[in-house]
Design an enzyme around this catalytic site. Sequence first.
Site, mmCIF file in Angstrom:
data_model
loop_
_atom_site.group_PDB
_atom_site.id
_atom_site.type_symbol
_atom_site.label_atom_id
_atom_site.label_comp_id
_atom_site.label_asym_id
_atom_site.label_seq_id
_atom_site.Cartn_x
_atom_site.Cartn_y
_atom_site.Cartn_z
ATOM 1 N N HIS A 7 12.571 -18.987 -36.536
ATOM 2 C CA HIS A 7 11.322 -19.741 -35.155
ATOM 3 C C HIS A 7 10.240 -19.284 -35.358
ATOM 4 O O HIS A 7 10.536 -17.691 -35.381
ATOM 5 C CB HIS A 7 11.965 -20.048 -33.950
ATOM 6 C CG HIS A 7 11.520 -21.144 -32.782
ATOM 7 N ND1 HIS A 7 10.566 -20.105 -32.277
ATOM 8 C CD2 HIS A 7 11.189 -22.159 -32.552
ATOM 9 C CE1 HIS A 7 9.694 -21.553 -31.965
ATOM 10 N NE2 HIS A 7 10.315 -22.629 -32.022
ATOM 11 N N GLU A 26 7.793 -26.371 -38.702
ATOM 12 C CA GLU A 26 6.666 -26.647 -37.302
ATOM 13 C C GLU A 26 5.513 -25.985 -37.721
ATOM 14 O O GLU A 26 5.698 -24.196 -38.102
ATOM 15 C CB GLU A 26 7.700 -25.816 -36.624
ATOM 16 C CG GLU A 26 9.060 -26.391 -36.241
ATOM 17 C CD GLU A 26 9.678 -26.236 -34.628
ATOM 18 O OE1 GLU A 26 9.440 -26.510 -33.301
ATOM 19 O OE2 GLU A 26 9.354 -24.947 -34.541
HETATM 20 P P1 PGA Z 1 6.691 -27.645 -28.119
HETATM 21 O O1 PGA Z 1 7.476 -27.013 -28.964
HETATM 22 O O2 PGA Z 1 7.365 -28.589 -28.354
HETATM 23 O O3 PGA Z 1 6.881 -26.932 -27.236
HETATM 24 O O4 PGA Z 1 5.761 -27.587 -29.386
HETATM 25 C C1 PGA Z 1 8.740 -27.142 -29.936
HETATM 26 C C2 PGA Z 1 9.074 -25.813 -30.783
HETATM 27 O O5 PGA Z 1 9.173 -24.318 -30.853
HETATM 28 O O6 PGA Z 1 10.226 -25.216 -31.449
#
Ligand code: PGA
Length: 245
Positions: A89, A159
Site C-alpha cells: 500500500h 491505487e
Molecule cells: P481512500 O483510500 O478511499 O480513502 O482514498 C484508499 C486506499 O488508500 O486504500
Amino acid sequence: MLIVSNWKAYVSDLTKAKKLLEIAKRYARKNLAIVLAPPAPLLGLFSSKGGSVGFAAQDISLVMGGAVTGEITAEAYALSGATYALVGHSERRALGDTDNIVTEKLARALSGGLIPILCVGEEERDLEGRYLSVIREQLTTTLSSLSPKELSRVVVAYEPLWAIGKTASAAIKPNDLTEMVLYIRKVLSELLPEKASAKNLVLYGGSTEPENAKSLSHETGVDGFLVGHASAEPESYALLLKELS
Ligand code: PGA
C-alpha cells in the site's frame, strides 16, 4: 465484485467497528464479496472463519518469526481469520516498503496462506503516459519471481497516489480507469501463460465514495474496489455498498 474495506487507522472505537461489520454483513452476498481490513486487534476480535464477510491484514511483517517485538507474521494473521493481506500500500511504501520489500512480502503472504492484494499506483499523471511505465515497473519487479500458480492468486489493486484520501471529484474518471484496467491485464498476461491472467482480479482504490462508485464499476472492467475513508464511516459505507448492490 470484491469490496475490500481498508479501515487504516480510522477506526478505534468498538461501537463504530461493530456497526461497520453489521453493514458489511447486511450487504455481503455471492456477487458482492466484502472483505474488511481493520486494525489487527479488531481483526482478531471480529473474524470468524466461514462467515459471510472476509478479513484482510493491512500489512504483514517481512520477518518469518523469532525475536522481533511488535511484528505480525502472515501466519499469525491467517490464524486469526484473515484470508487476504494488503501488500505494498502506498502508505506503507511511504514508510519504507521498497519494491524489493514488497516482493518479499508477497512471498510471505503466499507462503503464510494469504491472498495478497498487491497495491500499485503512480504519484502523478503526466501527459506523455509515463505513468504507464511506472505501473508496469511496479508489477513486473514484484511479480516476476512468483510461479504461475502463485501469481494466479494475486489480486492487483490500482491505487493512484494522487487520488487517495480526497473526494469523489478527485478520483479517477471511468474512461481512464477502463484504460488502466486493460493495461494492467496486458502486463499480467505477459507474466502469466496463456489466458490465465484473465482470472486475476483488478481493483481500483482512491476516493471511491457513494457518489462515484456506480460509474466507476460500470463498464470499466474493474473487478471491485479497495475503499479507504468511505469504508470507515457507517453512513458512507452503507450508501457505498447500496450503490454497488
Ligand atoms: P481512500 O483510500 O478511499 O480513502 O482514498 C484508499 C486506499 O488508500 O486504500
